[in-house]
Design an enzyme around this catalytic site. Structure first.
Site, PDB file in Angstrom:
ATOM      1  N   CYS A  70      -0.145   5.387   0.810  1.00 35.63           N
ATOM      2  CA  CYS A  70      -1.049   6.203   1.622  1.00 35.63           C
ATOM      3  C   CYS A  70      -0.465   7.655   1.514  1.00 35.63           C
ATOM      4  CB  CYS A  70      -1.416   5.748   2.790  1.00 35.63           C
ATOM      5  SG  CYS A  70      -3.140   6.678   3.471  1.00 35.63           S
TER       6      CYS A  70
ATOM      7  N   ARG B  64       0.835  -1.176   0.042  1.00 36.23           N
ATOM      8  CA  ARG B  64       0.061   0.017   0.110  1.00 36.23           C
ATOM      9  C   ARG B  64       1.081   1.338  -0.054  1.00 36.23           C
ATOM     10  NH1 ARG B  64      -3.806   1.930   5.017  1.00 36.23           N
ATOM     11  NH2 ARG B  64      -1.970   2.793   5.562  1.00 36.23           N
TER      12      ARG B  64
END
Length: 122
Positions: free
Chosen positions: A102, A100
């Protein structure tokens, strides 16, 4: 390339699709927290993260995939201060812990607090 479309997620508001499948990989467009049934946007980061996750899930399901097959997400936050609250909701959906990124951004469409896109296998 197969275009993915479902009425269980918000329709595209521009020249793009909700998602695409290429060689067994599913790519979702960024999903903001618009309720596809009402067009409403819930208040607060927790409710918005919840709706964004549901919208991603609907596109994955339409492609024959699911949260457990996500290999990468990219998450956008209007306020980095919302990081912890966003993570609490995100962790309920993406339990396989995909890779991920972010980041906090200056603005998101419709003034929302978060947006999520995903890459998954079928």
């Amino acid at each position: 390339m197969n275009v993915i479309a479902t009425d269980r997620a918000p329709g595209a508001i521009g020249p793009y699709s909700q998602g695409c499948e290429v060689n067994g990989m599913i790519y979702t467009s960024g999903q903001i927290p618009v309720d596809p049934a009402t067009g409403n946007i819930p208040e607060g980061i927790a409710a918005q993260a919840e709706q964004s996750c549901k919208n991603v899930g609907a596109i994955l399901a339409a492609a024959g995939s699911g949260y457990d097959k996500v290999v990468k997400t990219t998450c956008f936050l209007a306020e980095i201060a919302d990081f912890a609250a966003f993570n609490e909701v995100y962790a309920k959906y993406f339990i396989s812990k995909p890779a991920r990124s972010c980041v906090a951004v200056k603005d998101l469409p419709k003034g929302v607090l978060c947006e999520i896109e995903a890459v998954a296998i079928k």
